[in-house]
Design a protein around this motif. Structure first.
Motif, PDB file in Angstrom:
ATOM      1  N   THR A 122       1.024  -1.616   0.020  1.00 46.21           N
ATOM      2  CA  THR A 122       0.496   0.071  -0.095  1.00 46.21           C
ATOM      3  C   THR A 122       0.971   1.841  -0.368  1.00 46.21           C
ATOM      4  O   THR A 122       0.441   2.026  -0.182  1.00 46.21           O
ATOM      5  CB  THR A 122      -0.882  -0.212   1.298  1.00 46.21           C
ATOM      6  N   SER A 123       1.706   1.397   1.062  1.00 46.28           N
ATOM      7  CA  SER A 123       3.019   2.262   0.801  1.00 46.28           C
ATOM      8  C   SER A 123       3.385   2.311  -0.486  1.00 46.28           C
ATOM      9  O   SER A 123       3.244   3.789  -1.089  1.00 46.28           O
ATOM     10  CB  SER A 123       4.002   1.606   1.515  1.00 46.28           C
ATOM     11  N   GLU A 124       3.925   1.396  -1.276  1.00 48.54           N
ATOM     12  CA  GLU A 124       3.908   1.613  -2.399  1.00 48.54           C
ATOM     13  C   GLU A 124       3.211   2.120  -3.730  1.00 48.54           C
ATOM     14  O   GLU A 124       3.656   3.140  -4.480  1.00 48.54           O
ATOM     15  CB  GLU A 124       5.409   0.249  -2.802  1.00 48.54           C
ATOM     16  N   GLU A 125       2.229   2.018  -3.502  1.00 46.21           N
ATOM     17  CA  GLU A 125       1.190   2.075  -4.632  1.00 46.21           C
ATOM     18  C   GLU A 125       0.851   3.251  -4.346  1.00 46.21           C
ATOM     19  O   GLU A 125       0.487   4.388  -5.406  1.00 46.21           O
ATOM     20  CB  GLU A 125       0.023   1.666  -4.368  1.00 46.21           C
ATOM     21  N   ARG A 126       0.703   3.914  -3.317  1.00 46.84           N
ATOM     22  CA  ARG A 126       0.670   5.362  -2.685  1.00 46.84           C
ATOM     23  C   ARG A 126       1.170   6.053  -2.970  1.00 46.84           C
ATOM     24  O   ARG A 126       1.248   7.001  -4.049  1.00 46.84           O
ATOM     25  CB  ARG A 126       0.583   5.792  -0.972  1.00 46.84           C
ATOM     26  N   ALA A 127       3.169   5.911  -3.540  1.00 41.90           N
ATOM     27  CA  ALA A 127       3.949   6.187  -3.867  1.00 41.90           C
ATOM     28  C   ALA A 127       4.048   6.432  -5.268  1.00 41.90           C
ATOM     29  O   ALA A 127       3.879   7.873  -6.216  1.00 41.90           O
ATOM     30  CB  ALA A 127       5.087   6.056  -3.195  1.00 41.90           C
ATOM     31  N   ALA A 128       3.892   5.765  -6.182  1.00 40.44           N
ATOM     32  CA  ALA A 128       3.316   6.071  -7.244  1.00 40.44           C
ATOM     33  C   ALA A 128       2.799   6.660  -7.777  1.00 40.44           C
ATOM     34  O   ALA A 128       2.452   7.257  -9.112  1.00 40.44           O
ATOM     35  CB  ALA A 128       3.062   3.771  -8.029  1.00 40.44           C
ATOM     36  N   LEU A 129       1.066   6.149  -7.249  1.00 39.54           N
ATOM     37  CA  LEU A 129       0.068   7.490  -7.804  1.00 39.54           C
ATOM     38  C   LEU A 129       0.099   8.870  -7.940  1.00 39.54           C
ATOM     39  O   LEU A 129      -0.121   9.810  -7.989  1.00 39.54           O
ATOM     40  CB  LEU A 129      -0.968   7.079  -6.995  1.00 39.54           C
ATOM     41  N   ALA A 130       1.040   9.139  -6.198  1.00 41.89           N
ATOM     42  CA  ALA A 130       1.018  10.942  -6.297  1.00 41.89           C
ATOM     43  C   ALA A 130       1.767  11.270  -6.632  1.00 41.89           C
ATOM     44  O   ALA A 130       1.990  12.490  -7.057  1.00 41.89           O
ATOM     45  CB  ALA A 130       2.106  10.346  -4.246  1.00 41.89           C
ATOM     46  N   LYS A 131       2.397  10.546  -7.294  1.00 36.11           N
ATOM     47  CA  LYS A 131       3.605  10.978  -8.549  1.00 36.11           C
ATOM     48  C   LYS A 131       2.252  11.776  -9.699  1.00 36.11           C
ATOM     49  O   LYS A 131       2.953  12.437 -11.199  1.00 36.11           O
ATOM     50  CB  LYS A 131       4.519  10.226  -8.777  1.00 36.11           C
ATOM     51  N   ARG A 132       1.410  11.361 -10.491  1.00 33.65           N
ATOM     52  CA  ARG A 132       0.755  11.498 -11.034  1.00 33.65           C
ATOM     53  C   ARG A 132      -0.128  11.979 -11.035  1.00 33.65           C
ATOM     54  O   ARG A 132      -1.082  12.993 -12.329  1.00 33.65           O
ATOM     55  CB  ARG A 132      -0.179   9.327 -11.014  1.00 33.65           C
ATOM     56  N   GLY A 133      -0.424  13.064  -9.910  1.00 30.65           N
ATOM     57  CA  GLY A 133      -1.100  14.148 -10.013  1.00 30.65           C
ATOM     58  C   GLY A 133      -2.851  14.326  -9.447  1.00 30.65           C
ATOM     59  O   GLY A 133      -3.579  15.068 -10.154  1.00 30.65           O
ATOM     60  N   LEU A 134      -3.015  12.702 -10.283  1.00 27.81           N
ATOM     61  CA  LEU A 134      -4.550  12.592 -10.299  1.00 27.81           C
ATOM     62  C   LEU A 134      -5.333  11.862  -8.976  1.00 27.81           C
ATOM     63  O   LEU A 134      -4.633  11.601  -7.867  1.00 27.81           O
ATOM     64  CB  LEU A 134      -4.571  10.821 -11.270  1.00 27.81           C
ATOM     65  N   ALA A 135      -6.155  12.180  -8.873  1.00 27.57           N
ATOM     66  CA  ALA A 135      -8.084  11.877  -7.805  1.00 27.57           C
ATOM     67  C   ALA A 135      -7.327  10.063  -7.977  1.00 27.57           C
ATOM     68  O   ALA A 135      -7.522  10.148  -8.467  1.00 27.57           O
ATOM     69  CB  ALA A 135      -8.866  13.080  -7.777  1.00 27.57           C
ATOM     70  N   VAL A 136      -7.244  10.226  -6.510  1.00 31.71           N
ATOM     71  CA  VAL A 136      -7.757   8.871  -5.945  1.00 31.71           C
ATOM     72  C   VAL A 136      -7.949   8.322  -4.739  1.00 31.71           C
ATOM     73  O   VAL A 136      -8.595   9.156  -4.655  1.00 31.71           O
ATOM     74  CB  VAL A 136      -5.878   8.880  -6.179  1.00 31.71           C
ATOM     75  N   ARG A 137      -9.465   7.242  -5.007  1.00 36.32           N
ATOM     76  CA  ARG A 137     -10.318   6.958  -4.063  1.00 36.32           C
ATOM     77  C   ARG A 137      -9.627   5.468  -4.216  1.00 36.32           C
ATOM     78  O   ARG A 137      -9.833   4.418  -5.249  1.00 36.32           O
ATOM     79  CB  ARG A 137     -11.319   6.661  -5.097  1.00 36.32           C
ATOM     80  N   ALA A 138      -9.305   5.116  -2.995  1.00 38.17           N
ATOM     81  CA  ALA A 138      -9.100   3.874  -2.541  1.00 38.17           C
ATOM     82  C   ALA A 138     -10.345   2.909  -1.870  1.00 38.17           C
ATOM     83  O   ALA A 138     -10.733   3.450  -0.022  1.00 38.17           O
ATOM     84  CB  ALA A 138      -8.158   3.620  -1.151  1.00 38.17           C
ATOM     85  N   THR A 139     -11.136   2.010  -2.655  1.00 39.87           N
ATOM     86  CA  THR A 139     -12.550   2.134  -1.867  1.00 39.87           C
ATOM     87  C   THR A 139     -12.629   0.772  -0.815  1.00 39.87           C
ATOM     88  O   THR A 139     -13.643   0.687  -0.219  1.00 39.87           O
ATOM     89  CB  THR A 139     -13.737   1.420  -3.150  1.00 39.87           C
TER      90      THR A 139
END
Length: 394
Positions: free
Chosen positions: A309-326
């Motif tokens: 989860t920590s690594e996915e969050r790091a990858a997503l944070a670099k994209r500048g996209l809105a994220v939703r973890a359902t």
């Protein structure tokens, strides 16, 4: 056959949040999880919402012979067929292909406890175990362990009698079910598919299995991204999701309207060495193509497993996209997780809007829209990384 477009024309979804898209849309907007913190304490679970089984499984005899996870899946499959407008249409159902993601059947806890107690004092443990397994288990109980019984029950109850296959393998099985359906549709070996999975979290044996693997969350409920501060962990959730995925011209010929279109599914598996999940998520998102933060978002399959989860969050944070973890609201639905998130992506795209952040102050930024593309990620709790692209139609 790259011109064969995959439309999502039917969605069936049941979880702790309720039944159907309207219930999930409202619950996601509210942002409050439905939890049972006492029945399996100290482990919270997201319990299945009450279902009127008669609506989708009319014969009580069929209901009785199914385990809960099979009832959930058969119910959700009925909702998806109904949503697509093909329920009861024998001509279409006769060539509807079914791909199911499923785990093992449920166990008889009383028998398991009796056997485990006896093993502690048995002189010959191997002999004792063989005798107890052959004498204490009902013949029908063994059949209940078969994962492909979900597909069988869907076929019996709803008349889906095209080809059928079942995948096992936690979250990755849900990915493969969707991936193979899309590949077959694009390759011209089928025009309409029923795809999905089901999971029952309210099982002592399942909680024991995940606890022995060190996977469950300790210290009380927390939303997904906050769990890494507690050492990570899953909160299991009862969940079933099915999709009707249909070739565009086939859907148009019968007047069906799409929720969205499924464009691609990328999957793989890393060794989960440090940095490999982040690299895999980034690579999959790159393969999906450009994602404009003004019109694109991510529905994440993160379930709270610490390093993943920590690594996915790091990858997503670099994209500048809105994220939703359902999983903050649905819980970890294992085999059903990916189909459920595809369903929620299609729901959001059909509305043109993304539901509010489920965990404000994290990568879950507000999103103004309009919503045109959604990347759906899946990072299994201990193996498997994937991403799909779901797009608006028209």
């Amino acid at each position: 056959m790259p011109d064969r477009e995959a439309w999502i024309t039917g969605i069936g979804l049941v979880s702790s949040l309720g039944e159907g898209l309207d219930a999930h849309r409202a619950a996601l907007a509210g942002g409050e999880p439905k939890l049972d913190t006492t029945r399996f304490a100290p482990y919270p679970v997201h319990p299945m919402a009450p279902l009127d089984l008669d609506k989708q499984i009319p014969k009580r005899g069929d209901q009785r012979q199914m385990e809960p996870w099979q009832r959930y899946g058969t119910y959700a499959a009925g909702l998806a067929l109904e949503s697509a407008g093909v329920k009861g249409n024998g001509e279409v159902l006769s060539r509807t292909h079914m791909i199911v993601a499923a785990g093992g059947g449920e166990r008889d806890n009383a028998v398991d406890i009796k056997i485990l107690d006896g093993l502690r004092t048995a002189d010959n443990r191997g002999k004792f175990l063989n005798e107890r397994l052959s004498g204490d288990l009902r013949p029908t109980l063994f059949l209940a362990q078969l994962s492909n019984l979900l597909a069988g029950n869907i076929s019996i109850v709803h008349g889906v009698v095209g080809s059928s296959r079942t995948f096992m393998g936690e979250e990755s099985s849900g990915v493969d079910a969707v991936r193979i359906a899309l590949s077959r549709l694009q390759g011209g070996t089928g025009d309409i598919f029923l795809v999905g999975g089901a999971f029952n979290a309210e099982r002592e044996d399942m909680l024991l299995l995940f606890e022995l693997g060190g996977a469950l969350l300790h210290g009380g409920y927390a939303p997904v991204w906050a769990r890494t501060a507690q050492g990570g962990g899953l909160v299991l959730g009862s969940l079933a999701a099915f999709l009707v995925i249909e070739e565009k011209s086939h859907a148009e010929a019968r007047g069906a309207k799409p929720f969205a279109k499924l464009t691609s599914v990328e999957s793989g598996r890393s060794r989960r060495k440090p940095g490999e999940v982040e690299a895999a998520v980034s690579a999959h998102l790159d393969t999906l193509g450009p994602l404009d933060p003004a019109t694109s978002a991510v529905i994440s399959g993160a379930v709270g497993a610490d390093s993943a989860t920590s690594e996915e969050r790091a990858a997503l944070a670099k994209r500048g996209l809105a994220v939703r973890a359902t999983a903050s609201l649905l819980g970890a639905g294992i085999e059903a997780q990916f189909p459920a998130n595809i369903a929620l992506a299609a729901m959001a795209l059909s509305n043109g809007t993304l539901f509010p952040p489920l965990e404000p102050g994290t990568v879950e930024a507000p999103f103004a829209g309009p919503l045109k593309r959604v990347a759906v990620t899946s990072v299994g709790h201990w193996r498997g990384e994937a991403a799909a692209l779901v797009e608006a139609v028209g």
